[in-house]
Design a protein around this motif. Structure first.
Motif, short mmCIF file in Angstrom:
data_model
loop_
_atom_site.label_atom_id
_atom_site.label_comp_id
_atom_site.label_asym_id
_atom_site.label_seq_id
_atom_site.Cartn_x
_atom_site.Cartn_y
_atom_site.Cartn_z
N HIS A 1 36.10 36.57 28.85
CA HIS A 1 36.75 36.12 30.08
C HIS A 1 37.81 35.10 29.67
N CYS B 1 39.97 34.00 36.45
CA CYS B 1 39.68 34.66 35.19
C CYS B 1 40.93 35.43 34.79
N GLU C 1 41.36 37.34 32.00
CA GLU C 1 41.12 38.36 30.97
C GLU C 1 40.39 39.51 31.66
N LEU C 2 40.96 40.70 31.59
CA LEU C 2 40.33 41.84 32.26
C LEU C 2 38.91 42.03 31.72
N CYS C 3 37.91 41.84 32.60
CA CYS C 3 36.53 41.79 32.12
C CYS C 3 35.63 42.79 32.82
N HIS D 1 36.72 41.90 37.92
CA HIS D 1 37.60 40.87 37.33
C HIS D 1 38.40 40.11 38.39
N MET E 1 36.77 37.34 40.31
CA MET E 1 36.23 36.23 39.54
C MET E 1 37.08 34.97 39.73
CU1 CUA Z 1 36.10 37.54 33.92
CU2 CUA Z 1 38.13 38.73 34.22
#
Ligand code: CUA
Length: 366
Positions: A191, A226, A228-230, A234, A237
């Motif tokens: 993340h 967030c 960062e593609l998680c 995502h 978040m």
């Molecule tokens: Cu955690 Cu995107």
């Protein structure tokens, strides 16, 4: 046609009558420089007039914004230089209709090559040193730092304050003008912890604790994003950071300890973790484990729509709910995809936590 034959054909045409680059142009280079300087000035004016970032809210923001402006001022002329030469060359040296011959063979120009390697080298080195000086400055250790442990997981952030004995807070409260030392971790995938108004951003990397230091200098509510593609949740978040006066922070901290059942004892040692607080309720587990990042559950005020509405599961029993948490792909609700929900709740949750969460979800059915 072999290379030799082609050369012979070229030679047969005799020498070119006139160098086409100079015909009709008295000072092509001077004109190009003129256009380039003008375009650079216009480009710099445009890029500097754009608000790239939201209103700053940390002491690091000013230095970072200045660094960014310097980068823009350096980048625009380079961009303009490359584009002016490219466009000029395309237009000016365009092949005449019917001309299918090769261009004249060129073996390079040593002086030109030295220039176009040396100047960018000096620029990039100078900017790297400047960037390092700024980074070193904003990452310097401060007095009276507030340590906040940030934990990312699909798809939520939780915040621990070891010296305040607060664990698993869902909102990030920070006292204004006090330096904060963030220690960032993740329970699952990558993340990235980011508050645009603070400017600083750091990845949460499995197996590592990353750090950010900053001092919020403006009261207000900002979003923790967030970056960062998680996973599928995502974009959900997002939580709030509330920068408040010191007194309001102390009051919030006391309320948090109260809510956690008088607060955990101990908590010294600085590292945090380890100490057992009173057992968290089903609703607390629901929020602290990121369920609200994907699911709607009216009882918990959750409204996300990545997964099914957990308040409207219909005629389900305890066994089904338990299975859906520990083995989410065993039976997937119609209209939803398998493989989306994290499959590690079996190890993330203790037996007691799992029991409490299942009981809570069963009781929350409408
Ligand atoms: Cu955690 Cu995107």
């Amino acid at each position: 046609m072999s290379e030799r034959e082609r050369v012979q054909v070229d030679e047969a045409k005799g020498p070119p009558e006139e160098d086409p680059r100079i015909a009709g142009e008295k000072h092509p280079v001077a004109r190009m420089i003129g256009i380039g300087v003008l375009a650079s000035l216009v480009g710099i004016a445009i890029t500097l007039s754009i608000d790239w970032f939201p209103e700053p809210a940390s002491t690091a923001a000013g230095k970072i914004d200045t660094l960014y402006d310097v980068l823009l001022i350096c980048s625009v002329p380079v961009f303009v230089l490359v584009m002016t030469i490219a466009i000029y060359s395309v237009v000016r040296f365009r092949a005449k209709p019917g001309d299918t011959g090769d261009g004249a063979p060129i073996h390079g120009n040593t002086r030109l090559e030295i220039i176009w390697v040396t100047i960018p080298f000096i620029m990039v080195t100078a900017l790297a040193i400047y960037g390092w000086v700024v980074l070193d400055d904003i990452e310097a250790k401060q007095q009276d730092e507030l340590v906040v442990q940030v934990t990312g997981q699909q798809f939520t952030w939780t915040f621990d304050y070891p010296s305040q004995r607060i664990k698993d807070a869902k909102e990030l409260y920070l006292p204004v003008d006090r330096p904060v030392d963030f220690r960032i971790k993740t329970k699952d995938v990558l993340h990235s912890f980011w508050v645009p108004q603070f400017r600083l951003k750091s990845d949460a990397v499995p197996g590592l604790t990353t750090k950010i230091r900053l001092t919020p200098d403006r009261e207000g509510n900002f979003e923790v994003v967030c970056a960062e593609l998680c996973g599928l949740g995502h974009s959900t978040m997002r939580q709030f950071v509330r920068v408040v006066p010191d007194g309001a922070f102390e009051k919030w901290a006391a309320d948090q300890r109260q809510a956690a059942g008088g607060g955990a004892t101990g908590g010294g040692g600085g590292g945090g973790g380890g100490e057992e607080a009173a057992a968290p309720s089903g609703e607390e587990l629901f929020t602290s484990n990121g369920c609200a990042g994907c699911h709607t559950l009216e009882a918990a005020g959750a409204t996300a729509k990545v997964g099914p509405d957990l308040g409207k599961l219909g005629d389900v029993d305890e066994a089904f709910i338990r299975e859906s948490i520990v083995d989410p792909n065993a039976e997937v609700t119609k209209g939803f995809d398998s493989g989306i929900m994290p499959q590690d709740f079996n190890t993330k949750l203790s037996k007691e936590e799992l029991d409490a969460l299942v009981k809570y979800l069963l009781e929350s059915q409408q």
